[in-house]
Write a protein that holds these residues in place. Structure first.
Motif, PDB file in Angstrom:
ATOM      1  N   ALA A 148     -33.641  -0.125   7.051  1.00 12.02           N
ATOM      2  CA  ALA A 148     -32.953   0.837   6.243  1.00 12.02           C
ATOM      3  C   ALA A 148     -31.501   0.445   6.260  1.00 12.02           C
ATOM      4  CB  ALA A 148     -33.384   2.224   6.582  1.00 12.02           C
ATOM      5  N   LEU A 206     -28.579   4.779  12.573  1.00  8.35           N
ATOM      6  CA  LEU A 206     -29.646   3.844  12.664  1.00  8.35           C
ATOM      7  C   LEU A 206     -29.336   2.453  13.598  1.00  8.35           C
ATOM      8  CD1 LEU A 206     -30.731   3.861   8.819  1.00  8.35           C
ATOM      9  CD2 LEU A 206     -32.115   4.760  10.933  1.00  8.35           C
ATOM     10  N   GLU A 254     -37.678  -0.723  11.304  1.00  3.84           N
ATOM     11  CA  GLU A 254     -37.570   0.163  10.165  1.00  3.84           C
ATOM     12  C   GLU A 254     -36.280   0.628  10.216  1.00  3.84           C
ATOM     13  OE1 GLU A 254     -39.588   1.003   7.928  1.00  3.84           O
ATOM     14  OE2 GLU A 254     -41.263   0.026   8.634  1.00  3.84           O
ATOM     15  N   ASP A 255     -35.383   0.979  11.256  1.00  2.45           N
ATOM     16  CA  ASP A 255     -34.155   1.315  11.428  1.00  2.45           C
ATOM     17  C   ASP A 255     -33.130   0.171  10.744  1.00  2.45           C
ATOM     18  OD1 ASP A 255     -34.771   3.366  12.597  1.00  2.45           O
ATOM     19  OD2 ASP A 255     -33.865   2.606  14.704  1.00  2.45           O
TER      20      ASP A 255
END
Lengths: 133, 109
Positions: free
Chosen positions: A51, A112, A47-48
């Motif tokens: 994004a 991130l 997910e990091d």
């Protein structure tokens, strides 16, 4: 017939060339997600990475939309311990300071990813690295 | 994947109940902002946003939400966000926007 299943991934390089169009940012996210998943990143890291790739695409697109190059490039460099992602585009002429402040996007990438480098010269380049746990 | 907003005005509690589905990024954040803006203009009250099906929001989507919050604050309202997925909650946290919006409940997978 040879077995074609489960061939391990090596130190590969995957390149993607996308039109400078916000419609394709989701394609970059999906590609990043797929590669990170194959490399064995956990769900939170995937997910990091998604994004961060999305924010980097947005950074490049804001600088070039309707003005300059029609394509930008994303390169995924895979190693056994890291995923390095490089995004590049040529800079359109005479377009300095026409975009909104996007420090939020860069701040998000910094939070991130493990490393980030931004060059905003003749060529706009964002390099970022995520280490495998 | 695009996004969808489902909204209804809660007559009992006198606020907007909204749920957001999908992904919000540079492709659709202007549409997202426009839809929310029209909603609060039609009835300026507090806004409760169910984010259970919000898969992703980028910096432009967060910027749109902040812009709407400014308008809501002008009439002394608030925006409440709840049922955030953990990846979305993280984006609010790293941008410190968890201190700007009222975020309720624990993040979920």
């Amino acid at each position: 017939m040879s077995n074609v299943n489960n061939i391990p991934i090596g130190e590969d390089c995957i390149e993607l060339s996308l039109p400078v169009n916000p419609a394709y940012v989701s394609a970059a996210r999906l590609t990043a997600s797929s590669i990170a998943n194959r490399m064995g990143f956990n769900i939170e890291d995937i997910e990091d990475i998604k994004a961060a790739v999305s924010e980097a695409c947005t950074y490049l697109i804001k600088r070039n939309l309707h003005l300059g190059p029609k394509m930008f490039q994303i390169q995924f460099n895979l190693t056994t311990s890291t995923l390095e992602i490089n995004l590049t585009s040529q800079k359109s002429e005479g377009i300095n300071n026409i975009y909104d402040d996007d420090s939020l996007g860069i701040m998000m990438i910094e939070a991130l990813m493990d490393k980030i480098f931004v060059a905003d010269d003749d060529v706009i380049k964002i390099s970022m690295v995520k280490n495998l746990p | 994947m695009d996004f969808a907003i489902n909204s209804s005005f809660n007559d009992t509690k006198k606020h907007w109940d909204i749920s957001i589905e999908g992904e919000i990024d540079i492709y659709n954040s202007n549409d997202f902002k426009k839809e929310l803006s029209e909603l609060i203009q039609s009835n300026p009250t507090d806004v409760y946003v169910n984010c259970e099906k919000l898969e992703y929001i980028d910096s432009t989507g967060l910027g749109a939400l902040v812009s709407i919050l400014k308008k809501v604050k002008q009439y002394n309202g608030d925006i409440h966000l709840f049922n955030l997925k953990s990846n979305v909650a993280k984006l609010f946290k790293i941008t410190d926007l968890n201190k700007v919006f009222i975020i309720e409940g624990e993040p979920h997978e």
